[in-house]
Design an enzyme around this catalytic site. Structure first.
Site, PDB file in Angstrom:
ATOM      1  N   CYS A 178      -9.972  -7.563 -11.622  1.00  0.00           N
ATOM      2  CA  CYS A 178     -11.217  -7.272 -10.874  1.00  0.00           C
ATOM      3  C   CYS A 178     -12.389  -6.931 -11.795  1.00  0.00           C
ATOM      4  CB  CYS A 178     -10.989  -6.142  -9.883  1.00  0.00           C
ATOM      5  SG  CYS A 178      -9.934  -6.637  -8.513  1.00  0.00           S
ATOM      6  N   HIS A 221     -17.930  -2.654  -7.879  1.00  0.00           N
ATOM      7  CA  HIS A 221     -16.854  -3.548  -7.434  1.00  0.00           C
ATOM      8  C   HIS A 221     -16.424  -3.130  -6.026  1.00  0.00           C
ATOM      9  CE1 HIS A 221     -13.314  -5.902  -7.185  1.00  0.00           C
ATOM     10  NE2 HIS A 221     -12.484  -4.878  -7.289  1.00  0.00           N
ATOM     11  N   ASN A 237     -12.094  -7.462  -0.742  1.00  0.00           N
ATOM     12  CA  ASN A 237     -12.109  -7.488  -2.208  1.00  0.00           C
ATOM     13  C   ASN A 237     -11.912  -8.936  -2.678  1.00  0.00           C
ATOM     14  OD1 ASN A 237     -11.641  -7.296  -4.945  1.00  0.00           O
ATOM     15  ND2 ASN A 237     -10.162  -5.619  -4.801  1.00  0.00           N
TER      16      ASN A 237
HETATM   17  N1  COA Z   1      -1.946  -0.440   8.058  1.00  0.00           N
HETATM   18  C1  COA Z   1      -1.471   0.684   8.565  1.00  0.00           C
HETATM   19  N2  COA Z   1      -0.835   1.618   7.831  1.00  0.00           N
HETATM   20  C2  COA Z   1      -0.691   1.378   6.520  1.00  0.00           C
HETATM   21  C3  COA Z   1      -1.152   0.197   5.923  1.00  0.00           C
HETATM   22  C4  COA Z   1      -1.804  -0.741   6.751  1.00  0.00           C
HETATM   23  N3  COA Z   1      -2.317  -1.904   6.281  1.00  0.00           N
HETATM   24  N4  COA Z   1      -0.872   0.217   4.607  1.00  0.00           N
HETATM   25  C5  COA Z   1      -0.237   1.377   4.392  1.00  0.00           C
HETATM   26  N5  COA Z   1      -0.110   2.074   5.528  1.00  0.00           N
HETATM   27  C6  COA Z   1       0.507   3.380   5.738  1.00  0.00           C
HETATM   28  C7  COA Z   1       1.481   3.736   4.648  1.00  0.00           C
HETATM   29  O1  COA Z   1       2.759   3.192   4.916  1.00  0.00           O
HETATM   30  C8  COA Z   1       1.452   5.241   4.692  1.00  0.00           C
HETATM   31  O2  COA Z   1       2.263   5.691   5.721  1.00  0.00           O
HETATM   32  P1  COA Z   1       3.199   6.979   5.505  1.00  0.00           P
HETATM   33  O3  COA Z   1       2.232   8.112   5.207  1.00  0.00           O
HETATM   34  O4  COA Z   1       3.905   7.090   6.806  1.00  0.00           O
HETATM   35  O5  COA Z   1       4.078   6.641   4.331  1.00  0.00           O
HETATM   36  C9  COA Z   1       0.026   5.567   5.055  1.00  0.00           C
HETATM   37  O6  COA Z   1      -0.510   4.388   5.667  1.00  0.00           O
HETATM   38  C10 COA Z   1      -0.822   5.931   3.855  1.00  0.00           C
HETATM   39  O7  COA Z   1      -0.570   4.982   2.822  1.00  0.00           O
HETATM   40  P2  COA Z   1      -1.310   5.029   1.457  1.00  0.00           P
HETATM   41  O8  COA Z   1      -0.823   3.911   0.601  1.00  0.00           O
HETATM   42  O9  COA Z   1      -1.281   6.421   0.899  1.00  0.00           O
HETATM   43  O10 COA Z   1      -2.788   4.732   1.954  1.00  0.00           O
HETATM   44  P3  COA Z   1      -4.099   4.856   1.165  1.00  0.00           P
HETATM   45  O11 COA Z   1      -4.984   5.812   1.842  1.00  0.00           O
HETATM   46  O12 COA Z   1      -3.853   5.029  -0.309  1.00  0.00           O
HETATM   47  O13 COA Z   1      -4.727   3.411   1.394  1.00  0.00           O
HETATM   48  C11 COA Z   1      -5.028   1.426   0.118  1.00  0.00           C
HETATM   49  C12 COA Z   1      -4.050   2.266   0.912  1.00  0.00           C
HETATM   50  C13 COA Z   1      -4.295   0.209  -0.433  1.00  0.00           C
HETATM   51  C14 COA Z   1      -6.123   0.958   1.054  1.00  0.00           C
HETATM   52  C15 COA Z   1      -5.612   2.281  -1.007  1.00  0.00           C
HETATM   53  O14 COA Z   1      -4.588   2.906  -1.712  1.00  0.00           O
HETATM   54  C16 COA Z   1      -6.431   1.499  -1.972  1.00  0.00           C
HETATM   55  O15 COA Z   1      -7.505   1.013  -1.640  1.00  0.00           O
HETATM   56  N6  COA Z   1      -5.984   1.421  -3.221  1.00  0.00           N
HETATM   57  C17 COA Z   1      -6.717   0.756  -4.257  1.00  0.00           C
HETATM   58  C18 COA Z   1      -6.560  -0.704  -4.055  1.00  0.00           C
HETATM   59  C19 COA Z   1      -7.414  -1.468  -4.982  1.00  0.00           C
HETATM   60  O16 COA Z   1      -8.509  -1.079  -5.236  1.00  0.00           O
HETATM   61  N7  COA Z   1      -6.865  -2.588  -5.438  1.00  0.00           N
HETATM   62  C20 COA Z   1      -7.561  -3.500  -6.223  1.00  0.00           C
HETATM   63  C21 COA Z   1      -7.906  -2.936  -7.526  1.00  0.00           C
HETATM   64  S1  COA Z   1      -9.428  -3.475  -7.966  1.00  0.00           S
END
Ligand code: COA
Length: 331
Positions: free
Chosen positions: A116, A256, A286
């Site tokens: 990214c 980004h 993204n």
């Molecule tokens: N829909 C519903 N629930 C979801 C889900 C979805 N698409 N994805 C995950 N969950 C659930 C998880 O299973 C978890 O449940 P639990 O608490 O019962 O275990 C809960 O939601 C929280 O999950 P978590 O992974 O902690 O969520 P988060 O707040 O970290 O959000 C992302 C997930 C992926 C959106 C976030 O971590 C993120 O944006 N990360 C960076 C990604 C990124 O920038 N990637 C590219 C790099 S440039």
């Protein structure tokens, strides 16, 4: 002799027509619009549905948009860089094909991959070629067909990524506009937190890798999120302090588009109100290498000559950094 700086003199964009909405994703995986919107800020993402079209298709379209708008002769382009994490194929380069297709017949070209951060790092590369005085027109394209590496049964990734391309032309500037400063970093500690494991030299394509779905992108979202928040905020703050810029001196933050919460955390750290922050994540998700040039194209009409822009990105690898650039034209 007057110092040559590298300025962006034109931008262009392309996004596929098909919009994959949160509502449609609800029918594909166990998720919902409210969760996606509140956790990421994304409402829909564009998908290049045509199976026979790769990243170059979008890169070419974005470059053609730039060429048409700016009225340049593609024969004058010295160099084409395609920043991408999803090249058409591992070999040969997407940039070589793109350059030929747009009529940049006098250019040399190559791909640049930093996940990214590809476009951000590409801005640094393009600028060095211009600043050297040897090259006059460097076309930097950020393009990714993320849908080609997404497992649409994996809710941790399929809700985030989209397809798109953006282009920026770098030219010499003698008024001191363009790229002013940069701080770019990488750390291999991130290698396993965000990756496409197979298809390269460590795990060449095999029946086994296909069966295990190892050609899809996987990420440990929570870990990536933590690194991204602190890294993007740190480097953005660094750009301000070491260039003696107050928050009032900054006209635009160009972050980004990975997650709206990462964008807000970065803006908060440098004290910028939301009206100074470029955001289009709700429309495109993204798009990896395309997020920064898509922002420039979407906000082009709001940009004024002399505006101070702070770019910041974070990506797999890990790779991250910030760039301070003075905008060079009124559109
Ligand atoms: N829909 C519903 N629930 C979801 C889900 C979805 N698409 N994805 C995950 N969950 C659930 C998880 O299973 C978890 O449940 P639990 O608490 O019962 O275990 C809960 O939601 C929280 O999950 P978590 O992974 O902690 O969520 P988060 O707040 O970290 O959000 C992302 C997930 C992926 C959106 C976030 O971590 C993120 O944006 N990360 C960076 C990604 C990124 O920038 N990637 C590219 C790099 S440039």
């Amino acid at each position: 002799m007057t110092k040559i700086t590298a300025a962006i003199s034109a931008v262009g964009k392309f996004v596929p027509e098909y919009a994959l909405t949160n509502k449609e994703l609800e029918t594909m995986v166990d998720t919902n619009d409210e969760w996606i919107t509140s956790r990421t800020g994304i409402k829909e993402r564009r998908i290049l549905k045509d199976k026979d079209k790769g990243t170059s298709y979008m890169a070419i379209k974005a470059a053609q948009d730039l060429i048409k708008k700016s009225n340049i002769d593609p024969k004058e382009i010295d160099m084409v860089i395609v920043a991408t994490a999803t090249p058409d194929m591992l070999v040969a380069s997407t940039a070589a094909y793109t350059a030929t297709e747009i009529g940049a017949v006098n250019a040399f070209s190559y791909d640049l991959q930093a996940a990214c951060s590809s476009f951000l790092f590409g801005m640094s590369t393009a600028s060095r070629y211009i600043e050297s005085g040897r090259y006059k027109k460097v076309l930097l394209i950020g393009a990714d067909k993320m849908s080609s590496v997404i497992d649409y049964t994996d809710r941790a990734t399929c809700i985030i990524f989209g397809d798109g391309a953006g282009a920026a032309l770098f030219e010499p500037n003698l008024e001191g506009l363009g790229l002013q400063d940069e701080y770019l970093r990488s750390d291999g500690v991130g290698r396993n937190f965000l990756k496409i494991h197979a298809g390269g030299s460590i795990a060449p394509a095999s029946e086994e890798t296909i069966k295990n779905g190892e050609h899809f992108i996987t990420q440990e979202g929570r870990t990536v999120f933590k690194y991204a928040v602190s890294s993007m905020a740190d480097v953005s703050e660094k750009m301000l302090t070491r260039n003696n810029l107050s928050k009032d001196d900054v006209d635009w933050l160009v972050p980004h588009q990975a997650n709206n919460r990462i964008i807000e955390a970065t803006a908060n750290r440098v004290g910028l109100d939301s009206e100074k922050v470029m955001v289009n994540i709700h429309k495109y998700g993204n798009t990896t290498s395309a997020t920064l040039p898509l922002l420039l194209a979407d906000y082009e009409k709001d940009l004024k000559k002399g505006n101070n822009l702070i770019f910041a990105a974070f990506g797999g690898g890990f790779t991250w950094g910030a760039i301070y650039l003075k905008w060079a034209y009124n559109s």
